[in-house]
Write a protein that holds these residues in place. Structure first.
Motif, PDB file in Angstrom:
ATOM      1  N   GLU A   2     -17.962   1.755  -9.648  1.00 54.28           N
ATOM      2  CA  GLU A   2     -19.336   2.177  -9.894  1.00 54.28           C
ATOM      3  C   GLU A   2     -19.762   3.249  -8.902  1.00 54.28           C
ATOM      4  O   GLU A   2     -19.486   3.137  -7.704  1.00 54.28           O
ATOM      5  N   ASN A   3     -20.414   4.290  -9.420  1.00 51.81           N
ATOM      6  CA  ASN A   3     -20.821   5.404  -8.565  1.00 51.81           C
ATOM      7  C   ASN A   3     -22.340   5.484  -8.412  1.00 51.81           C
ATOM      8  O   ASN A   3     -22.861   6.483  -7.920  1.00 51.81           O
ATOM      9  N   ALA A   4     -23.056   4.427  -8.839  1.00 49.93           N
ATOM     10  CA  ALA A   4     -24.520   4.483  -8.815  1.00 49.93           C
ATOM     11  C   ALA A   4     -25.067   3.952  -7.490  1.00 49.93           C
ATOM     12  O   ALA A   4     -25.716   4.680  -6.741  1.00 49.93           O
ATOM     13  N   HIS A  40     -17.477  -6.471 -10.412  1.00 53.75           N
ATOM     14  CA  HIS A  40     -16.937  -5.218  -9.868  1.00 53.75           C
ATOM     15  C   HIS A  40     -15.678  -5.499  -9.030  1.00 53.75           C
ATOM     16  O   HIS A  40     -14.719  -4.728  -9.066  1.00 53.75           O
ATOM     17  N   HIS A 100     -15.655   0.871 -18.238  1.00 54.44           N
ATOM     18  CA  HIS A 100     -16.619  -0.003 -17.558  1.00 54.44           C
ATOM     19  C   HIS A 100     -16.064  -0.438 -16.206  1.00 54.44           C
ATOM     20  O   HIS A 100     -14.844  -0.483 -16.032  1.00 54.44           O
ATOM     21  N   THR A 108     -20.187   5.998 -18.131  1.00 56.79           N
ATOM     22  CA  THR A 108     -21.372   6.536 -17.452  1.00 56.79           C
ATOM     23  C   THR A 108     -21.380   6.261 -15.946  1.00 56.79           C
ATOM     24  O   THR A 108     -21.800   7.103 -15.163  1.00 56.79           O
ATOM     25  N   TRP A 109     -20.936   5.066 -15.548  1.00 55.62           N
ATOM     26  CA  TRP A 109     -21.055   4.661 -14.147  1.00 55.62           C
ATOM     27  C   TRP A 109     -19.739   4.698 -13.392  1.00 55.62           C
ATOM     28  O   TRP A 109     -19.616   4.126 -12.321  1.00 55.62           O
ATOM     29  N   GLN A 110     -18.718   5.325 -13.968  1.00 55.80           N
ATOM     30  CA  GLN A 110     -17.410   5.327 -13.311  1.00 55.80           C
ATOM     31  C   GLN A 110     -17.183   6.576 -12.463  1.00 55.80           C
ATOM     32  O   GLN A 110     -17.317   7.697 -12.952  1.00 55.80           O
TER      33      GLN A 110
END
Lengths: 135, 135, 135
Positions: free
Chosen positions: C46-48, A88, A37, C111-113
């Motif tokens: 985060e890559n989103a 973050h 996460h 999922t978002w890494q």
């Protein structure tokens, strides 16, 4: 050798899971734990006086205020709530993974070291930690 | 393959031990060093100009002032001295472990990288660092 | 099993290289990436939403201002430009290495890494990242 630990959190703070790791490791090698996460961290910290955990939280809350604090008005990623972008940022400042030597089945932690998941979001979350043990 | 390095410290600052590691590693693999304390850190930093180390200390002293500084009046874990809780906070902000690839007996450090123990307590300490070399 | 990834940067910011890693890893083990510089970092984030990267940069620019900012007048290592010592400080606050479990050829990222090189210097640089895969 890999497994996954699921850790339920209920608001910001430190959640210890040292015992889970002690029970899982075996032999001599290197344990790596990795949190999947970007709004939670892993941390090794003192496990004796719970005030240490309170003070850590207080410090990081001041170092990275919520997005609705005037000092954070420059933030743009705010759609997911005032605690999201600060989460973050804390996840950048604190570890995503930890590696700990294992000696004949024992974690090589110091006397006062415990292993924690550090939750940065306000709402309850289900967090996944991958553990890997290498020789 | 594991060993322990003992590092004596005499007040806050960076103590280099790169040479100890260079002499110990062999073959090709991954070196992990782990500090068994929650009031000291491990750090890779520039080893050319000693002013870098002075400035790093100055920065972290300002980022995390001693507990008797008015800005830190919210701290509760203060029984072990004004440098204790700030030491735990610095230990959260800086690494507890480092992993460095080893290539045919050589640490894969960049030209200007040295490996340091970063002491956060004021009084002299004996610090233990566990080193693990995996294939 | 080791290799080197070269990453060209053009000013401060996050440069994603997750795909390079996905293509390189194989089997089940632990991937470690290590940056051979003291003025750049590695980071999982985060890559989103690209706004997260913008906000991260904004935060760290405020946490560690350039050396010509009055609040940083105490710095002494300033000969290499106003962005140099702040780059070393950011390199202390952010990771020099990352370790990520690999499961049957797949990086165990959430999922978002995404995996990023975080450049702290103003001028273009050629950065070297050593990757090590252990069983």
């Amino acid at each position: 050798m890999q497994t996954r630990f699921d850790i339920a959190t209920n608001g910001p703070g430190l959640y210890e899971f040292t015992t889970h790791l002690r029970h899982w490791v075996t032999g001599t090698g290197l344990l790596t734990v990795f949190v999947q996460h970007t709004s939670a961290s892993l941390l090794i910290q003192e496990n004796a006086d719970p005030d240490v955990q309170t003070d850590l939280q207080s410090y990081f809350r001041r170092l990275v205020p919520q997005a609705d604090d005037p000092s954070m008005a420059y933030l743009t990623h705010t759609a997911e709530g005032p605690d999201d972008m600060p989460a973050h940022i804390k996840a950048a400042l604190l570890p995503t993974h930890l590696s700990i030597p294992v000696d004949e089945g024992h974690l090589a932690l110091g006397t006062w070291q415990g292993v924690y998941l550090f939750e940065h979001r306000n709402r309850p979350q289900q967090r996944h930690v991958i553990a890997h043990l290498s020789a």
